[in-house]
Design a protein around this motif. Structure first.
Motif, PDB file in Angstrom:
ATOM      1  N   SER B 294      49.588  83.851  58.986  1.00 27.49           N
ATOM      2  CA  SER B 294      48.398  83.641  59.825  1.00 27.49           C
ATOM      3  C   SER B 294      47.713  82.306  59.525  1.00 27.49           C
ATOM      4  CB  SER B 294      47.376  84.747  59.570  1.00 27.49           C
ATOM      5  OG  SER B 294      47.993  85.991  59.451  1.00 27.49           O
ATOM      6  N   ALA B 295      48.192  81.605  58.507  1.00 27.77           N
ATOM      7  CA  ALA B 295      47.457  80.429  58.016  1.00 27.77           C
ATOM      8  C   ALA B 295      47.275  79.367  59.094  1.00 27.77           C
ATOM      9  CB  ALA B 295      48.172  79.846  56.802  1.00 27.77           C
ATOM     10  N   ASP B 296      48.340  79.048  59.816  1.00 32.75           N
ATOM     11  CA  ASP B 296      48.238  77.971  60.811  1.00 32.75           C
ATOM     12  C   ASP B 296      47.236  78.321  61.906  1.00 32.75           C
ATOM     13  OD1 ASP B 296      50.000  76.481  59.423  1.00 32.75           O
ATOM     14  OD2 ASP B 296      51.747  76.973  60.681  1.00 32.75           O
ATOM     15  N   ARG B 297      47.300  79.574  62.376  1.00 27.12           N
ATOM     16  CA  ARG B 297      46.380  79.992  63.441  1.00 27.12           C
ATOM     17  C   ARG B 297      44.936  79.941  62.934  1.00 27.12           C
ATOM     18  NH1 ARG B 297      44.449  85.037  63.533  1.00 27.12           N
ATOM     19  NH2 ARG B 297      46.385  85.907  62.704  1.00 27.12           N
ATOM     20  N   LEU B 298      44.689  80.524  61.763  1.00 24.17           N
ATOM     21  CA  LEU B 298      43.316  80.564  61.255  1.00 24.17           C
ATOM     22  C   LEU B 298      42.777  79.152  61.017  1.00 24.17           C
ATOM     23  CD1 LEU B 298      43.673  83.596  58.814  1.00 24.17           C
ATOM     24  CD2 LEU B 298      42.307  83.529  60.921  1.00 24.17           C
ATOM     25  N   LEU B 299      43.633  78.279  60.497  1.00 22.42           N
ATOM     26  CA  LEU B 299      43.190  76.904  60.252  1.00 22.42           C
ATOM     27  C   LEU B 299      42.832  76.214  61.564  1.00 22.42           C
ATOM     28  CD1 LEU B 299      42.716  74.776  58.059  1.00 22.42           C
ATOM     29  CD2 LEU B 299      45.061  73.990  58.420  1.00 22.42           C
ATOM     30  N   SER B 300      43.628  76.442  62.621  1.00 20.74           N
ATOM     31  CA  SER B 300      43.311  75.742  63.871  1.00 20.74           C
ATOM     32  C   SER B 300      42.071  76.339  64.536  1.00 20.74           C
ATOM     33  CB  SER B 300      44.519  75.694  64.807  1.00 20.74           C
ATOM     34  OG  SER B 300      44.717  76.963  65.378  1.00 20.74           O
ATOM     35  N   VAL B 301      41.862  77.653  64.398  1.00 18.70           N
ATOM     36  CA  VAL B 301      40.620  78.258  64.914  1.00 18.70           C
ATOM     37  C   VAL B 301      39.422  77.639  64.187  1.00 18.70           C
ATOM     38  CG1 VAL B 301      39.253  80.387  65.013  1.00 18.70           C
ATOM     39  CG2 VAL B 301      41.690  80.435  65.596  1.00 18.70           C
ATOM     40  N   LEU B 302      39.555  77.521  62.882  1.00 23.57           N
ATOM     41  CA  LEU B 302      38.460  76.984  62.067  1.00 23.57           C
ATOM     42  C   LEU B 302      38.186  75.525  62.425  1.00 23.57           C
ATOM     43  CD1 LEU B 302      36.522  77.781  59.888  1.00 23.57           C
ATOM     44  CD2 LEU B 302      38.268  77.295  58.171  1.00 23.57           C
ATOM     45  N   LYS B 303      39.243  74.762  62.623  1.00 27.73           N
ATOM     46  CA  LYS B 303      39.082  73.338  62.927  1.00 27.73           C
ATOM     47  C   LYS B 303      38.428  73.116  64.288  1.00 27.73           C
ATOM     48  CE  LYS B 303      42.610  70.831  60.283  1.00 27.73           C
ATOM     49  NZ  LYS B 303      41.790  69.644  60.059  1.00 27.73           N
ATOM     50  N   SER B 304      38.491  74.128  65.175  1.00 27.25           N
ATOM     51  CA  SER B 304      37.866  73.949  66.479  1.00 27.25           C
ATOM     52  C   SER B 304      36.389  74.354  66.450  1.00 27.25           C
ATOM     53  CB  SER B 304      38.616  74.766  67.537  1.00 27.25           C
ATOM     54  OG  SER B 304      38.470  76.144  67.246  1.00 27.25           O
ATOM     55  N   HIS B 305      35.893  74.834  65.297  1.00 31.84           N
ATOM     56  CA  HIS B 305      34.481  75.185  65.148  1.00 31.84           C
ATOM     57  C   HIS B 305      33.743  73.994  64.540  1.00 31.84           C
ATOM     58  CE1 HIS B 305      30.895  77.275  63.664  1.00 31.84           C
ATOM     59  NE2 HIS B 305      31.163  78.191  64.583  1.00 31.84           N
ATOM     60  N   PRO B 306      32.498  73.738  64.997  1.00 29.21           N
ATOM     61  CA  PRO B 306      31.780  72.557  64.475  1.00 29.21           C
ATOM     62  C   PRO B 306      31.663  72.543  62.942  1.00 29.21           C
ATOM     63  CG  PRO B 306      30.457  73.723  66.143  1.00 29.21           C
ATOM     64  CD  PRO B 306      31.762  74.435  66.051  1.00 29.21           C
ATOM     65  N   LEU B 307      31.614  73.707  62.304  1.00 34.03           N
ATOM     66  CA  LEU B 307      31.468  73.724  60.842  1.00 34.03           C
ATOM     67  C   LEU B 307      32.812  73.622  60.126  1.00 34.03           C
ATOM     68  CD1 LEU B 307      28.673  76.373  60.214  1.00 34.03           C
ATOM     69  CD2 LEU B 307      28.549  73.907  59.884  1.00 34.03           C
ATOM     70  N   GLY B 308      33.910  73.612  60.894  1.00 30.14           N
ATOM     71  CA  GLY B 308      35.220  73.619  60.240  1.00 30.14           C
ATOM     72  C   GLY B 308      36.078  72.412  60.563  1.00 30.14           C
ATOM     73  N   LEU B 309      35.431  71.348  61.067  1.00 30.80           N
ATOM     74  CA  LEU B 309      36.203  70.182  61.512  1.00 30.80           C
ATOM     75  C   LEU B 309      37.093  69.614  60.407  1.00 30.80           C
ATOM     76  CD1 LEU B 309      33.397  68.367  63.560  1.00 30.80           C
ATOM     77  CD2 LEU B 309      35.269  69.805  64.416  1.00 30.80           C
TER      78      LEU B 309
END
Lengths: 373, 353
Positions: B294-309
């Motif tokens: 799940s790592a790739d999916r979770l990382l890309s979800v996070l990167k699309s959030h303003p706090l996870g850029l």
């Protein structure tokens, strides 16, 4: 923070790897099977561990830790005297953070003295201690000053400033020690093939200050910065000297250290301080002319005279190997109580207190398979 | 509002006045302080009742409870203040369990002589932070202590949040092979507070990262399975969270220095003060453990959030060593060496949260 570029440039991983390879090739050309190289300064000890350099070095290079950690070399008697100042003489004691955890007699520390009612304040600079005295006019404020030549000029500056401001409630308990006498004492008792010389200390005293030592003991001394590439470069320079059978002072840290050092700082020191007849170093014992005391004309600001403070000799506990570790004779893991009885949270010896202490650095960064120290 | 409630006398001089012992006495002055400074900051039906307790309707299911006290010095720092920090701190503690924060309580301990203007500024900051997080401050308490018995103001917040039925985030489920994700660059809160402290003498453009994390967490949870556990690296920083997990699981946590995002200003302050950024506090970052698939999916979800850029996969979990039952944290340094990442040395660190 433009200055930071200097930091990142000297941490370049690719360059570091190629320098390590060069170091490995040089190590195989050494005239003997292995060499012992001492990093004198705790800042270098810390850097070796923090950047994970020790395990990357070729096996022919054995690093030996030196005594260059200002907190580690403070003998118990001086901690006891500082505790007496704030606990019995009721002075407000201002000092650098690491000093608070150094054990004196009966495991008493300034931290514990504080919980017993002593007023001990952590300051980041000597000037902060002076400002504190100005803010507390009704109380005696003593700056417990420690350190090698790096922290001596700021202490000198505040004594002059206190004199200028005519402060009546400020004094300094001076524990400023000198690098060259300690280096001489070490080399008289321990055999090493080369020395990585201090970086910050050398900005003050200059690279020439080590010429006599290098000649007297026929040993390469290379002054180095605290960054990984500085250290690797300095090791190359030492190996080069060994290979060419040379023994001289070289300066890797030329971006900050000059041959003559910082003359203004030296003037400041000379104005306020003179050589003390003798100073007891933890591990090294009494060394003549190895520390500085406040000159007579500033005796009002000398806490030792102001409070008739006696510094007594107190023996270190027999099981603690701090002394032998500070001399480079033993390594932290040779000590029976390392990591068991003696830990950074409950240090027995001073080497376990400061992050620059050999034991604390090894405890904090080094304890794992594959790491030799 | 004052006249409606019938408090006698002049309104508080918020610009120049100071908190006095009488404001904590429970008498008229206490009511005045509540009505003129505190209530306007949080105005909601529960507080307006000014009763001894708030009564709330709750849905069935699992609820997370958390409490935290805030003693940060200085109380105003670049990028935030003790008021917003007190909201984010408790909201984030709830969010780390997968909870959606709903209600907060606030306890204020104020030192006699504290400027009313600062109190108003802090309560307003607290109120607007709560509003932005979608939580209601439903109950509170104010005490005043004598001058010298406190340091300006201390704040406690407690919170309660609802956890969706199928969400279980628990470090004891961490397995060999799991991936470590860091939500952003580290150490900005700790470095900003240290730089702002008296005596530091450091001027920087650095801001605290103080921020609520529950929204980013909800997005991760909503994206599908694979999230194992979360923790926010506040006091003690990233190194401390990893060591806690290592001790709880007995496993080896391996991270790579080159993958840990750190801003230049934080590096600079760390060098000057001799502090490793891995131990600096964060107030708007989290560490996540997730299953490798799940790592790739979770990382890309996070990167699309303003706090996870700036989110980054910083390492993974390996099998433990039987000779070290407490697990360990190891880091490959930029130079390629491997070193231990130990618990924070017991240094007397200043108050940062």
């Amino acid at each position: 923070m433009d200055g930071l570029r200097y930091v990142e440039e000297f941490r370049d991983p690719l360059l570091g790897r190629s320098m390590l390879q060069a170091l490995r090739r040089m190590a195989q050309r050494l005239p003997k099977s292995s060499v012992r190289i001492m990093e004198f300064c705790g800042g270098h000890t810390y850097a070796f561990h923090r950047f994970g350099l020790l395990e990357l070095l070729p096996p022919e290079i054995r690093m030996v830790h030196g005594p260059g950690c200002p907190v580690c070399i403070l003998p118990k008697g001086r901690i006891d005297a500082a505790i007496k100042l704030c606990l019995e003489k009721k002075a407000v004691l201002a000092t650098y953070g690491d000093v608070l955890r150094v054990p004196g007699s009966h495991s008493l520390t300034l931290m514990k003295a504080r919980s017993m009612g002593a007023d001990v304040r952590i300051v980041l600079s000597a000037m902060e201690a002076l400002d504190l005295a100005e803010k507390l006019p009704g109380q005696e404020v003593v700056f417990f000053a420690i350190g090698f030549e790096t922290t001596t000029p700021p202490t000198a500056a505040v004594v002059l400033e206190a004199d200028r401001r005519n402060l009546k409630n400020f004094s300094v308990f001076a524990n400023h020690v000198m690098t060259p006498p300690a280096m001489e004492a070490i080399l008289s008792g321990t055999s090493v093939d080369g020395i990585i010389g201090p970086s910050h200390v050398s900005t003050v005293i200059g690279s020439r200050a080590y010429d006599i030592i290098s000649r007297k003991f026929n040993i390469p001394i290379v002054i180095a910065g605290f960054e990984p590439l500085d250290i690797l470069q300095a090791l190359q320079m030492i190996l080069q000297q060994i290979e060419e059978k040379k023994a001289q002072v070289e300066n890797e840290y030329s971006r900050a250290v000059s041959p003559e050092g910082n003359l203004r700082s030296q003037e400041l020191i000379a104005k306020v301080f003179e050589h003390a007849p003798s100073f007891e170093w933890r591990g090294l014992g009494e060394l003549p002319l190895s520390s500085r005391s406040i000159r007579n004309e500033f005796s009002l600001f000398d806490a030792q005279r102001r409070f008739s403070l006696e510094v007594l000799h107190v023996s270190d506990p027999g099981i603690c190997e701090c002394g032998e570790i500070l001399k480079g004779v033993k390594a932290p893991q040779d000590c029976k109580i390392f990591g068991t009885v003696c830990t950074p949270d409950n240090p027995v010896g001073a080497c376990m207190v400061s992050a620059e202490g050999a034991c604390a650095a090894f405890f904090h960064y080094g304890r794992q398979e594959g790491v030799v120290s | 509002m004052r006249s409606e409630k019938g408090v006698l006398g002049l309104p508080l001089n918020i610009e120049k006045g100071r908190v006095e012992m009488i404001h904590g006495s429970g008498g008229r002055a206490s009511s005045q302080l509540f009505e003129e400074i505190i209530l306007p900051a949080f105005d909601n039906p529960w507080l307006r009742k000014a009763g001894d307790q708030a009564v709330v309707e709750m849905a069935q299911g699992r609820w997370a409870l958390s409490t935290d006290s805030f003693v940060v010095s200085p109380i105003f720092f670049p990028g935030g203040d003790i008021g917003s920090l007190a909201v984010h701190g408790t909201v984030n503690d709830l969010a780390m369990g997968g909870a959606q924060p709903r209600y907060l309580t606030v306890g204020l301990v104020i030192e006699e002589g504290f400027p009313l203007s600062d109190l108003a500024r802090i309560t307003q900051s607290l109120g607007s932070a709560a509003e932005r997080c979608g939580v209601s401050v439903v109950a509170g308490d104010t005490k005043v202590v004598e001058r010298g018995k406190g340091d300006g103001i201390f704040i406690n917040t407690s919170g309660i949040g609802w956890i969706p039925r199928d969400i279980v985030l628990d470090p004891s489920a961490i397995r060999v092979g799991d991936i470590l994700i860091l939500s952003g660059s580290i150490g900005e809160h700790g470095a900003a507070v240290l730089a702002a402290r008296e005596g530091g003498g450091l001027v920087t453009s650095l801001l605290s990262d103080s921020a609520p994390l529950h929204d980013a967490v909800q997005k991760l949870i909503a994206s599908g399975p694979g999230l194992v556990c979360l923790r926010d690296p506040t006091r003690g920083g990233v190194a401390t969270v990893l060591n806690e997990w290592a001790r709880e699981t007995g496993l080896v946590f391996e991270i790579e220095e080159s993958r840990i995002p750190i801003r230049q200003e934080v590096r600079g302050i760390s060098e000057i003060l001799g502090i490793d950024p891995l131990y600096l506090a964060n107030e708007g970052r989290f560490l996540a453990v997730c299953r490798p698939e799940s790592a790739d999916r979770l990382l890309s979800v996070l990167k699309s959030h303003p706090l996870g850029l700036a989110a980054s996969q910083i390492g993974h979990v390996k099998a433990g060593d039987p000779t070290r039952p407490g697990g360990m944290v190891r880091m490959t340094t930029l130079m390629g060496g491997v070193r231990l990442v130990d618990w924070l040395l017991g240094d007397p660190l200043p108050r940062i949260c």
